[in-house]
Design an enzyme around this catalytic site. Structure first.
Site, short mmCIF file in Angstrom:
data_model
loop_
_atom_site.label_atom_id
_atom_site.label_comp_id
_atom_site.label_asym_id
_atom_site.label_seq_id
_atom_site.Cartn_x
_atom_site.Cartn_y
_atom_site.Cartn_z
N GLU A 1 0.83 -1.20 0.02
CA GLU A 1 0.04 -0.01 0.04
C GLU A 1 0.86 1.29 -0.07
O GLU A 1 0.68 2.54 -0.74
CB GLU A 1 -1.11 -0.08 1.26
N HIS B 1 -11.74 -5.68 7.70
CA HIS B 1 -12.51 -5.55 6.48
C HIS B 1 -13.71 -4.57 6.71
O HIS B 1 -14.73 -4.40 5.91
CB HIS B 1 -12.74 -6.80 5.71
#
Lengths: 360, 329
Positions: free
Chosen positions: B64, B133
């Site tokens: 990321e 999530h």
């Protein structure tokens, strides 16, 4: 790769060609290298003095790294772009950044100091390794612009990103290497292994040389004597030429030594010996080039005098320029945070300006 | 591009917004994990690589920080990168690049360099997912000077705000309400000016209480207002849309009429957007308040195991309870 670094100009000032790294002294303005190394040392010396006088809050010295920086910088074309750490004062000099502008960050008058779009020299990056990813992204842009592998020297360009041995331990540098390799990007990673990340020696960080790490990512690693300006120049020239031609990244390790503390706030007596420092002082990059120039007759009274005069003028320029650096405007932090000033920030700015005005 | 109106879910509206932004400006470049051939795990970028090629829709390696860090470099080279972070809980490896580099560069360069980077992140819970999530990280970003933070709640805004975010010269954190990716609505591609990126929108007019929320909770807030209507209470519902900057003028104007404010968000309560709104309201509308500002939020715990999320999340009943508390103060 893990063995002795390639050396072309040894500590005694003798030039020996190497089959591993072709280099011809005739094709290089050696006197310009010498001049720039001396100017870089002048900037460094003056900045340290300014810090001692209280004019700067801090200064990260580059003493001993002149060959690495000037050698690498002389391999650049104007269209190539540089992403520095915070110690590339010599590279900044070669790129045409006014050395006075380097001082602002350390004097507290700015967080940048120059327009990075003017000299293809980005702002200093204090977060270790963060700039390696910016270099990768910029190289992706060059690739998309089609400015790689055209064979047109006025068009092809590459990215030269500087990092230190400490940055090799950062995760972001790993990501940069992975991305650069996977996309075959026009980027050269130039690592000045000055052997100390503040107090952490290289041995704390790795069991193999910097250059050897490149193998694991699938691109070339080159290890050169970082106090040898010829080797640094030759290795960077070759790597940049390959990058511009579309042959992908290279990792250059310039093995050198940070002879001053990490910054003026550091006390290196707590983690290393004077004897180690003395040994590296004997390998000084400028001394050996001077010996070479004297032996080849390239240095004479006239150009010695000329360089000395320029050094003095530069020192004076730094002293006067530092004290004349403008204070930032009260509104500047507010105005520069967003392209579109949000209402709330405008309110805060006005509140602050009224407060400041009332106090003046 | 002729304007058309059609019914589509948020995910498709985002896709259309990306597509039209890419058609309008060849510098718009998408970077993210699995966004090319796969079309993203939520299919938001479906088909875009096929149309625009792998140089403009870049399937990135994992990493990321690499996605955001390389986007910064691309922006410096004159591109307009749109990053996709696969899930809210995975943005944290990129936080160094976002906070120390992306948000600060314009300031450091004294305006010489702007970084028009958009970072798309699917956010929020309610999908029965495993750990990492279902998070709502908006307050971290809203607390960071130099970033804009926005979140659309419906397909039309998804389309409009995506295009506006890409056009913005400031970095934008674009939070997509993932549980409503398949919520449908009409989307007009009309070129008439949509609401500004940083403006809140009143989605239901009311006189008795102001209910402010954003993203996935907007439809829940609308349901709450319907229930209140049956009880004779008229709720003014504001979709904040922009979380930084916050359009507090819209909220202040509403509270000055209603005298009551309830703020709902999925993110944890302390130091969240609700706290910020409460502070601004007491600052700007103190004398209009009939009752204290009520926050209906996720709790100050890690996001729970998904079997508990229904009770943990501020749903219809908790929002109605918050409204009741305001009226019965």
């Amino acid at each position: 790769m893990n063995g002795e670094p390639i050396s072309l100009l040894n500590a005694g000032g003798n030039f020996t060609s190497s089959p591993e790294l072709p280099f011809e002294t005739d094709s290089t303005d050696v006197l310009a290298l010498y001049n720039d190394m001396l100017m870089a040392r002048t900037v460094d010396t003056e900045a340290i003095a300014l810090q001692r006088q209280g004019e700067l809050g801090l200064w990260p010295s580059m003493l001993g790294q002149e060959a690495a920086q000037i050698g690498a910088a002389h391999a650049l074309n104007p269209r190539d772009i540089v992403f520095p750490t915070y110690r590339e004062h010599g590279v900044a000099w070669c790129r045409g950044v006014d050395p006075v502008d380097l001082l602002g960050l350390f004097r507290g008058t700015t967080l940048g100091g120059w327009n990075p779009t003017e000299n293809n020299f980005n702002l200093y990056t204090l977060v270790i390794g963060a700039q390696t990813l910016h270099a990768v992204g910029y190289a992706m842009g060059i690739l998309r612009d089609g400015d790689v592998g055209t064979g047109d020297p006025d068009r092809d360009r590459a990215v030269l990103v500087f990092l230190g041995d400490g940055a090799l331990s950062e995760g972001e540098t790993n990501e940069a290497f992975v991305w650069a390799a996977a996309q075959n990007l026009p980027v050269v990673f130039f690592c000045q292994n000055n052997q100390w990340a503040i107090s952490a020696p290289y041995s704390v960080q790795s069991r193999v040389s910097v250059a050897q790490r490149a193998q694991g990512y699938g691109f070339k690693g080159v290890r050169v004597d970082g106090n040898d300006v010829f080797a640094c120049l030759a290795a960077t020239r070759e790597a940049l030429a390959a990058a511009r031609a579309g042959q992908g990244p290279t990792l250059i390790e310039a093995l050198t030594y940070r002879r001053n503390p990490h910054t003026t706030s550091d006390d290196d007596g707590r983690y290393r010996t004077l004897a180690e420092n003395d040994a590296w002082a004997a390998l000084d990059p400028i001394d050996r080039l001077r010996t070479y120039l004297q032996s080849t007759g390239l240095l004479n009274d006239a150009n010695v005098e000329d360089i000395s005069r320029r050094g003095k003028a530069l020192a004076e320029h730094l002293r006067a320029g530092c004290r004349a650096l403008p204070f930032p405007g009260h509104a500047s932090p507010f105005q520069n945070t967003y392209a579109d000033l949000p209402d709330e920030l405008e309110r805060q700015m006005n509140e602050h300006l009224e407060f400041v005005e009332a106090g003046e | 591009m002729t304007a058309v109106t059609s019914r589509m879910p948020i995910a498709h509206a985002l896709n259309l917004g990306l597509r039209h932004a890419m058609e309008a400006d060849e510098k718009v470049t998408l970077i993210g994990q699995d966004i090319g051939q796969l079309g993203g795990v939520f299919r938001v970028t479906d088909g875009l690589q096929k149309t625009f090629g792998d140089h403009r829709v870049v399937d990135s390696p994992l990493g990321e920080a690499g996605i955001v860090g390389s986007a910064i470099g691309l922006a410096m080279a004159g591109y307009r990168p749109v990053c996709e972070i696969q899930f809210d809980g995975f943005v944290f490896p990129a936080m160094n690049q976002i906070i120390t580099q992306l948000a600060k560069y314009r300031h450091r360069s004294e305006g010489a360099v702007t970084l028009p980077v958009v970072i798309r992140i699917p956010v929020g819970g309610g999908i029965g997912a495993i750990e990492h999530h279902s998070e709502s990280p908006e307050a971290y970003f809203a607390h960071t000077a130099g970033l804009k933070v926005v979140s659309p709640s419906n397909p039309q805004d998804a389309y409009d705000m995506m295009r506006l975010a890409i056009r913005s010269n400031d970095p934008v954190i674009f939070l997509e309400p993932k549980r409503n990716y398949w919520l449908k609505g009409d989307v007009s591609t009309s070129t008439t000016t949509p609401a500004d990126l940083d403006k809140a929108v009143t989605v239901r007019k009311g006189t008795d209480l102001t209910l402010v929320t954003y993203g996935a909770l907007v439809p829940v807030a609308m349901k709450a207002a319907d229930v209140c209507q049956e009880e004779g209470r008229n709720i003014d519902v504001i979709d904040l849309r922009s979380l930084s900057p916050i359009d507090d003028k819209a909220v202040v104007a509403s509270v000055q009429r209603t005298g009551r404010l309830v703020v709902a968000h999925e993110a944890s309560r302390s130091a969240g957007l609700g706290a910020e709104l409460a502070a601004r309201i007491q600052d700007e509308a103190f004398h209009s308040l009939i009752s204290p500002v009520i926050r209906v939020t996720g709790y100050d715990t890690p996001y729970p195991a998904s079997r508990l999320e229904e009770e943990w999340l501020p749903g219809l009943d908790r929002i109605l309870d918050g409204i009741d508390r305001s009226f019965t103060y």
